[in-house]
Enzyme design. Sequence first.
Site, PDB file in Angstrom:
ATOM      1  N   THR A   1     -10.900 -65.971   3.246  1.00 31.89           N
ATOM      2  CA  THR A   1     -12.257 -66.520   3.344  1.00 31.89           C
ATOM      3  C   THR A   1     -12.615 -66.910   4.771  1.00 31.89           C
ATOM      4  OG1 THR A   1     -12.174 -67.346   1.069  1.00 31.89           O
ATOM      5  CG2 THR A   1     -13.760 -68.376   2.534  1.00 31.89           C
TER       6      THR A   1
ATOM      7  N   GLY B   1      -8.934 -68.509  -7.061  1.00 31.34           N
ATOM      8  CA  GLY B   1      -9.455 -67.455  -6.197  1.00 31.34           C
ATOM      9  C   GLY B   1      -8.640 -67.238  -4.947  1.00 31.34           C
ATOM     10  N   LEU B   2      -7.769 -68.188  -4.589  1.00 30.75           N
ATOM     11  CA  LEU B   2      -6.803 -68.048  -3.497  1.00 30.75           C
ATOM     12  C   LEU B   2      -7.461 -67.805  -2.145  1.00 30.75           C
ATOM     13  CD1 LEU B   2      -4.284 -65.721  -5.396  1.00 30.75           C
ATOM     14  CD2 LEU B   2      -4.311 -68.218  -5.329  1.00 30.75           C
ATOM     15  N   CYS B   3      -8.712 -68.202  -1.988  1.00 33.63           N
ATOM     16  CA  CYS B   3      -9.431 -68.003  -0.717  1.00 33.63           C
ATOM     17  C   CYS B   3      -9.399 -66.537  -0.286  1.00 33.63           C
ATOM     18  CB  CYS B   3      -8.849 -68.886   0.379  1.00 33.63           C
ATOM     19  SG  CYS B   3      -9.157 -70.639   0.121  1.00 33.63           S
ATOM     20  N   ASN B   4      -9.503 -65.647  -1.259  1.00 35.10           N
ATOM     21  CA  ASN B   4      -9.524 -64.217  -0.954  1.00 35.10           C
ATOM     22  C   ASN B   4     -10.578 -63.559  -1.851  1.00 35.10           C
ATOM     23  OD1 ASN B   4      -8.825 -61.347  -0.803  1.00 35.10           O
ATOM     24  ND2 ASN B   4      -6.970 -62.039   0.228  1.00 35.10           N
TER      25      ASN B   4
END
Length: 598
Positions: free
Chosen positions: A139, A409-412
């Site tokens: 992100t 969402g794992l910042c991806n």
Amino acid sequence: MKASRPPSAVRQPEDENFEPCYNEDIDRIRFEEYPMLKDTVYLDHAGTTPYPKSLIEQSSRALTQSLFGNPHSHSSSSQLSTRRIEDVRIRALRFFNANPDHFDLVFVANATAGIKLVAECFRELERGFRYACHKDAHTSLVGVREHAAEYYYLDNDEDVEEWIPNLFAPAPSNDSGRAWLFAYPGQSNLSGRRLPLSWPRRLRSPAHSNNRRIYTLFDAAALVSTSPLDLGDASSAPDFTVLSFYKIFGYPDLGALIIRKESSSPLERRKYFGGGTVEMVSCTKDIFHIRKQNSLHEQLEDGTLPVHSIIALDSALDVHRKLYRSLKAISLHTSFLAHDLYGRLSSLRHGNGRLVCSMYKDATSSYDNPLTQGPIVALNLRSSGGQWVSNAEVEKLAAIRNIQIRTGGLCNPGGVASFLDLAPWEMRRNFSAGQRCGNEDDILGGKPTGIIRLSLGAMSNMEDVTAFIRFIEEFFVDHQRLPELSSITAGTVPNFHVEAVTIYPIKSCAGWQVPSHLAWDINREGLAWDREWCVIHQGTQAALSQKRVPRMALLRPSIDLEAGVLWVRYDGSLPASVPKEITVSLSTALDHSQSPPD
């Protein structure tokens, strides 16, 4: 004789010496150096890796045996800080085989801070800049697009391979002449796939020279946590490399932006200046300022550096080498574990033959090859009936077994959307339905909204892998061989009945069993009075969950339709002055739920 390979932008160890293998010393190292991991399965190394005991001891000795002053002063303690900072800066560059004659290192808070610094500098370019970002980007890389004059999203490696030659076609007469910034990660922080390292070299190839300015921003944070990064060939290295040291060493909380000096021009155009970056500033009448010119890092490190963290980094480099020898050794060890974990999870089946795990892996990567795949396993779980299992449920049960994992969402955003086949309109719909980062709305529209990530690190061992497999088998594998519903004929359907109905009036609190004598409405949103309320943090106004506040499980709601109230009882201990039971009028939710009886 092996076939020759094309040169890589960042060198990796030779393939013939890069076979995964288990480090037999890990169990001893773990026992001696990581007491915090006793009885714990830690599988979130991609977030941060634990720090060894001897690192804390050595860095504490360094700080207690010497006096370190503010490096902007001229006292002996301040000059000691300055010397140590510059020594550690050089040592950190050499950790990545980066020659200080060709590279500079700027200390930042973390990889995101380094990305932000590059973005802010490019924003100051007179004509702005064009930005191209790979789908697997974190992100923090995606966010750079908000500063760009033009933005291009590259959905896969094939898009990049097609895009690169187009960059060097003759420019149209009306071309803006804007500089390009291409950003991508060395390793996906979601799936662990390791991306091609040849792109920076190809974007700088003399054969493609046409006076276009093209720069590469390389996010190495996930890659270098368990893999070597060799910047020895400055002519083919990325222009700007960002990383977080705590992902490698566990401590200190510090990051770096490594800059190829020949590519430094865009970073020298930054308008903002802070303390320590200027030689002189005039504030009245004839306003001017003169930047420091001795080095690039002097111009970009605003204010006082985190001196003590940088001193601790020196200790971290010592201890890391003593315990693990090299990042290459860590890569071989973690790759061995990841291969075993992925294989065992992939083979799990329910009693009826259905797969337990939906695995997420790029087709171009292989757990047999550390050059293409890092030690991350991404998955979701399905029940024996094929339904998705809530990741929030998985994480709660994992916490009971003292297993630390990461879900969501794992910042991806690109990776999640790709693996889960989530279109932008679905993501907007999910947001409107209440999905937020970190909450428990993780299955919407028949699809999961996030992923379970298991990431291994230097001190991970086989017991971690085996313990997680046992956990999945205990809670999520249905060993009964029930027939498929499609194979049951009308004459053989068992006499199924509903034994009980339990609703959860307050989101993430205890359930309440509907009395058997009551008929219960099912409306458009589901069972009446189910999840009509939530507990809000008074400061942030965010909805709380058991995931963050486990004691919410002690809140016991019950519904009294005749009285028109929701009773809420707390089963834990409270001060005598605090009531253990309160009531809430049902009228606050009558528009959405079952009406009280007449």
